[in-house]
Enzyme design. Structure first.
Site, PDB file in Angstrom:
ATOM      1  N   HIS A 344       0.812  -1.220   0.000  1.00  0.00           N
ATOM      2  CA  HIS A 344       0.000   0.000   0.000  1.00  0.00           C
ATOM      3  C   HIS A 344       0.851   1.277   0.000  1.00  0.00           C
ATOM      4  CE1 HIS A 344      -3.076  -2.834   0.673  1.00  0.00           C
ATOM      5  NE2 HIS A 344      -3.104  -2.838   1.994  1.00  0.00           N
ATOM      6  N   ARG A 445      -6.497   6.198  14.035  1.00  0.00           N
ATOM      7  CA  ARG A 445      -6.541   5.537  12.732  1.00  0.00           C
ATOM      8  C   ARG A 445      -6.361   6.611  11.678  1.00  0.00           C
ATOM      9  NH1 ARG A 445     -11.238   4.675   9.264  1.00  0.00           N
ATOM     10  NH2 ARG A 445     -10.552   3.309   7.596  1.00  0.00           N
TER      11      ARG A 445
END
Ligand SMILES: NC(=O)C1=CN([C@@H]2O[C@H](COP(=O)(O)OP(=O)(O)OC[C@H]3O[C@@H](n4cnc5c(N)ncnc54)[C@H](OP(=O)(O)O)[C@@H]3O)[C@@H](O)[C@H]2O)C=CC1
Ligand SMILES: O=C1O[C@H](COP(=O)(O)O)[C@@H](O)[C@H](O)[C@H]1O
Length: 595
Positions: A344, A445
């Protein structure tokens, strides 16, 4: 009458007028072409497609009649764009997407989710397929098959899938009805992943649904990697499309080092051509990652700054505020470097750093990404910090350690956090540190790209800034998730008679700017796979280049049994990451009050 959002002041700008005029013409042309091609099908009411035929230059296509009819004046006080007003590249309609043409010739698409009983299928794949259906993006004739070993009837699969489906916040109209219609197109076939006979039986069922039409088939391998090849072998030999295309979406992990990845590619290529293989990296399907190239290549102000001359460092940050819960068995064999960085974050880095591609064609983009990867120095052990989360009690709640997971060995050294410094040895990026940081069980997050610019030479206002010049440099932040945003930190005069500067953000917060909900990455990627658009999928040479950067250090970490720095669940991660950054005169941008 058409309302087109223009970035120029009303009619005073002739450039703006020209763009608006062209957009109108193109929109009318689009509407007329669409009406020819959309006869008799209910799909494509609101899908955008970026697809290039081999013979035409690429254009962003509007498939929804944008600008053709809906008039919705933009209030000065209302900064939210309605869908019909979104500024887009003027559409030039030369290339009708494959499946739009397909519907003309009555072809079908059969999508088989292999591993349909699993976590990813339930969490992402079926919901994404439903969202595409809801938005009219699937072709008229399509069938979805779930395939797995679990015993299930069609009705049981539908019940399982129905529990995972949600309607978009802004599109709840007829949702229940649409769900029912969608579920009626879903079927289940139980079978072993290595059974030619079971796949032959699937083939028979698919043929019944295809009903003599040109049959295109997409297989989504949502299964553990050790059974990829069995499934590909059986699907390709016993259930390939006889008349249309056959494509296979392969989920990560694509091996665990250079050798195993090359072996996987070799095995896949025994049964499939490279252009049938769609290696998914779902971060490439995220809205802000897609937007990276738009930001760079369609705004004059960024590209001239995009080099070592103006950029001090670039940071790619991934953080999750939960652990490996439920996936420890898989994770322990991979660790965070393989799970997040090698794919990613590195993919985003390649898109960020690539040269301008010849066109937006998949091969042109992937060629440029490979060049970046091949210009990078393999990661050195000295340039890596690893960590693993340990148990922590907060507010009376005890959060587990990584090794508390029953499927993880007690003495596991697998990193759940890593920070790394990477370098691209080419003319544009020579000497610029590209820092990556990825971790699980951290305090928040987020996924973001941070671009820290150099100090202003001879800054007249240095004395107003204070001693810490680093804090006063411009920073561009592309927040991939959550709360998608792009913002630029600038120095600004605090209003008043004195001369005091502060840092403010020029802020594009998506939720405030766009009313439409952002599609899930899997929607975009599934749609692209159906359309045959490979731009967002990983080519085998990209994969090889990516692995060669990380394989040596992964081997060294394992051979030397490097012990990770332990950090409490819910913390900011190991302090070692700050020492690593400091070595390159970098400060992580996500730390501190002004993020
Ligand atoms: N889950 C996630 O969030 C993500 C997953 N991925 C990747 O997607 C793929 C699927 O992931 P996920 O859905 O989590 O996987 P699961 O572990 O849920 O497995 C999917 C299905 O495969 C079958 N299966 C599981 N283990 C075995 C085995 N040892 N032998 C044969 N069949 C088995 C099971 O179906 P049955 O028993 O019915 O045959 C299961 O329902 C993997 O490659 C994963 O790495 C990638 C990114 C995120
Ligand atoms: O590929 C993976 O991604 C998820 C994070 O994806 P996101 O879209 O929710 O950000 C990660 O949790 C998982 O470990 C990894 O395999």
């Amino acid at each position: 009458m058409t309302t087109t959002f223009s970035p120029f002041p009303s009619s005073s700008s002739s450039a703006a007028a020209l763009i608006n005029h062209n957009q109108r013409i193109a929109a009318v042309a689009a509407a007329s072409i669409r009406s020819k091609h959309n006869n008799n099908n209910n799909f494509n009411q609101c899908c955008f497609s970026l697809k290039q035929s081999s013979s035409t230059p690429l254009h962003l296509q509007h498939q929804d009649g944008i600008g053709a009819s809906k008039a919705s004046p933009l209030k000065a006080s209302d900064n939210i764009l309605k869908d019909a007003e979104v500024l887009s590249v003027p559409p030039v309609i030369q290339d009708i997407p494959n499946f739009q043409q397909d519907t003309q010739t009555s072809s079908t698409v059969s999508i088989t989710v292999v591993g349909a009983s699993g976590d990813l299928a339930k969490k992402k794949i079926f919901p994404a397929l439903f969202a595409l259906y809801y938005e009219g993006c699937l072709p008229k004739h399509f069938t979805i098959y779930g395939y797995a070993r679990s015993k299930m009837t069609d009705a049981e699969l539908r019940t399982m899938v129905s529990k995972t489906l949600t309607c978009r916040i802004d599109q709840r109209e007829n949702c229940g009805e649409k769900m029912d219609q969608f579920l009626q197109r879903c079927f289940y076939h139980p079978g072993q992943y290595d059974s030619q006979q079971n796949f032959l039986d699937l083939d028979k069922k698919l043929k019944e649904h295809e009903d003599g039409r040109v049959a295109n088939r997409l297989f989504y391998l949502s299964i553990p990697p050790n059974i990829f090849i069995d499934a590909v072998k059986c699907a390709s030999t016993s259930a390939s499309a006889a008349s249309g295309w056959t494509r296979v979406i392969v989920e990560k992990p694509f091996g665990r080092d250079s050798e195993s990845s090359a072996a996987l590619t070799r095995s896949l290529k025994q049964y499939l051509d490279e252009d049938q293989i769609f290696r998914i990296d779902h971060y490439l399907g995220k809205e802000l990652v897609e937007n990276l190239s738009v930001l760079r290549f369609s705004n004059l102000i960024f590209e001239p700054l995009w080099s070592r001359q103006y950029i001090r460092n670039v940071q790619f940050i991934f953080a999750e505020d939960f652990g490996t819960e439920g996936r420890g068995g898989y994770f322990d064999n991979y660790g965070i470097i393989r799970d997040i960085m090698q794919n990613h974050l590195l993919q985003i880095l390649a898109l960020f750093a690539m040269e301008t591609p010849v066109s937006l064609d998949a091969e042109d983009i992937r060629n440029e990404k490979v060049k970046v990867l091949r210009s990078m120095r393999p990661l050195q052990l000295d340039d890596v910090v690893i960590g693993q989360y340990k148990s922590h009690t907060r507010g009376g709640v005890k959060y587990p350690a990584y090794t508390d997971d029953k499927t993880v060995p007690n003495d596991s050294l697998t990193p759940t956090f890593a920070a790394a410094a990477l370098f691209i040895d080419n003319a544009r990026w020579d000497g610029v540190p590209f820092l990556m940081k990825a971790g699980k069980a951290l305090h928040d997050r987020r996924a973001e790209i941070r671009v820290q610019f150099r100090h202003v030479p001879g800054n007249l206002y240095n004395k107003n800034i204070g001693t810490d010049l680093d804090l006063a440099t411009n920073e561009l932040v592309i927040r991939v998730q959550p709360d998608e945003a792009i913002y630029l930190k600038i120095n600004n005069k605090v209003p008043g008679l004195g001369m005091r500067l502060d840092r403010s953000n020029l802020n594009l917060l998506y939720a405030a700017r766009y009313s439409k909900e952002i599609p899930d990455a899997y929607e975009r990627l599934l749609l692209d796979a159906i359309e045959g658009e490979r731009r967002l999928f990983i080519r085998s040479d990209e994969l090889d280049a990516a692995w060669s950067l990380f394989t040596p250090v992964l081997k060294e970490l394992e051979e030397k049994k490097v012990v990770p720095e332990y950090y409490p669940y819910g913390s900011r991660g190991p302090v070692g990451s700050h020492y690593l950054a400091a070595r390159y005169k970098v400060r992580w941008g996500d730390v501190g009050s002004e993020q």
